[in-house]
Design an enzyme around this catalytic site. Sequence first.
Site, mmCIF file in Angstrom:
data_model
loop_
_atom_site.group_PDB
_atom_site.id
_atom_site.type_symbol
_atom_site.label_atom_id
_atom_site.label_comp_id
_atom_site.label_asym_id
_atom_site.label_seq_id
_atom_site.Cartn_x
_atom_site.Cartn_y
_atom_site.Cartn_z
ATOM 1 N N GLY A 150 36.584 -31.493 16.085
ATOM 2 C CA GLY A 150 36.831 -32.863 15.204
ATOM 3 C C GLY A 150 36.607 -34.086 16.339
ATOM 4 O O GLY A 150 36.270 -33.820 17.316
ATOM 5 N N SER A 151 36.759 -35.230 15.927
ATOM 6 C CA SER A 151 37.041 -36.210 16.880
ATOM 7 C C SER A 151 37.469 -37.652 15.996
ATOM 8 O O SER A 151 37.710 -37.570 14.966
ATOM 9 C CB SER A 151 35.761 -36.563 17.347
#
Length: 786
Positions: A229-230
């Site tokens: 994710g980010s």
Amino acid sequence: MSRPARRLGAAATALGLFAAALTVTANPATAVPDHGGGYQALIQRASYGVPHITARDFAGLGYGVGYAQAEDNICLIAETVVTVNAQRSRFFGGAQDNVTSDLFHQKAIDDRVVERLLTGPRDGVHSPSNEVRDQVRGFAAGYNAYLRRTGADKLTDPACADKPWVRPISETDLWRAHWARMVRASSGALADGIVAATPPRADGTSAPASAPQAMSIVDARDGAPAGVGSNAYALGRDTTVGRTGMLLANPHFPWDGDERFYRMRLKIPGRYDVEGAALVGDPLVEIGHNGRVAWTHTVSTARRFVWHRLTLVPGDPTSYLHDSKPRKMTTRTVTAQTPGGPVSRTFHDTHFGPVVVVPGRFDWTAGTAYAISDPNAANNRALDGWLAMGRARSVGDLRAALDRRQFLPWVNVIASDDRGRALYADHSVVPRVTDDLAATCIPAPFRPLYASSGQAVLDGSRSACELGADPDAAVPGILGPARLPALVRSDYVTNSNDSYWLANPGQRLEGFPRIIGNERTERSLRTRLGLLQVQQRIAGTDGLPDTGFTTGNLWQVTLGNRAYGGELVRDDLVRLCEANPNATASDGTPVDLTAACAALRGWDLRVDLDSRGSHVFTEFAREGGMRFADPFDPAAPVTTPHRLAVDDPKVRSALADAVHALDGVPLDARLGDIQTEPRGDERIPIHGGWPEAGIFNMTINVLEPGVGYPKVRHGTSYLMAVELGRDGPSGRQILTYSQSANPNSPWYADQTRLYSGKGFDTIKFTEKQLGADPNLVSYRVGERRH
């Protein structure tokens, strides 16, 4: 001995290099001699072991990258090569995961997937350019040079020292590894379902099958690969104190294994100059900045594959009808070598792609089977795409590179430039499922699946239901740029793994095909906090001085460690808890909530090292306790829902389950005492937490009963806050788990300790910035080509 010479000697000892190959130089632009077509590179190791690599051409640049990465992470690269060459079972045992991996990759080898991707015009679209091929070829040569000089038996990393699976690598090995990353969210994610696909028994019933990884992909709410994710902000001139562009890169990736990031700066004077990070084993910077543009990626919600429901020919489950005519599946029998002997599987392919089985979801029966289309399986454009991004002079240039190559396999782009423009775009590789195609070609039983998750199941019996081609698309079968969401603004854009819809609430992106993501739906708590943090910083209501962004306060905002879920519901939860502290866990165990009530009341609503009781709320959220009484309002998507459903019995049971799970862990413990990362005998305290609790600075780990959280699995990895100012880029950056996975490296734990204290390394893009580093050490590497 002079101070530079002493530093040089220490580095030579640490790196195991030949002293004769080392030299300190002040001018990298002229420090790389031309040796008649050989490989030559200058490596300048800055603080924390970060290599700044300068070469005259891409072959030399790749050589320097391969050499430096081998110095720091040879075991990670060598293991990746084992994986993509279908040898995990041979070297690491015959566990089912290894056998599945080997069969999947052996099929790709037998099908000559990589060799086919490298044929055609070398234009960076139809096949990789000469520059990229040189970079890959050089990387293999540099890696091999390090291994040859050191010797497999003299490697200092115990993970692979003197292991038979450490060998010289080839360009083909690297292209196979690159292909595996392209299909990580598509064929690779469904590998066990591809391997498990077996025709039905003679009586027409489905053959036994198990595909837990494919099942998790089918059940996921969007198309993001598991475990990644980010967060990202691109800030424009209207929101930065310096009236220029600024970027936050905050990818959340594994802290161990081959998906670790690696910091580096790469330069060919006058041709290419980029600082940032790439995944270990990749030869070009994938997240970073040049002198005028900065960019990062977040994992996109778009689906990367499409299901095709096959109508089988009666009496022949390996033939299917297409426009009323039978077509025979092609078969290939693949064999993997395991410690228990060879294991073989027969794979079945259609003109769409491989047949896949997901038990209970997509079964192979006497009348029906399912195949997938995977556009990323033919994506040979990515390295040229990242090379073009590194050369962009504005977000307009960068967007043009995205549009021409359409190379990003499963990520968004968030970028800013020195003119103060901010870009969000999900211009990734997305199968061409338009609204019209979906309405016409998704059979009625599968329309709810498409509406809820973006997974398209098309009627595979009609040619009219194939993916087709957009006129502006780089290749057939994918959505062209005109159908993909993008936004350019002068204030900000952001993404935290929800869809494109709310990149900026002031200009919502709507009307795009469902396969890319959802619209007008509830956002995650992490997304909402990300938006609130930007809005509060602009307004100056976040408790920090002044208004607007600098790289300093951007760092503070990112590592402020707010738990937005706690801000919303903690007080109501405490009142509910204190009103009746006697509860029952879901397994029937009586639980006294008294200590949990007190811990939550005293909690500072953050996940800092000194925060006490935060883990109680984290486990409450993970147990499903974040249940709201008010509905989501599309007109107020950042602030709704927000009221705890205190009358919902699942709220109390989630708290009881949390306390039960934490048995043996003090409920008022400091987070830094129970959430750590091991480095040798040292346990480094780590801040951050789970997104279920609404935490921006994501740290994912597994609760160990009676202990706490002794190991980070994934989360904040490469963190960069960069400003594109008049005097060049400046700002802060860090690699949370440090540069090297080798416990005997001097760069095994230094950045991890720095991150624990919310410290940072500085951007070192200009010669002045790099030259001011007191720990700078330089050496040349190279060889003549034979």
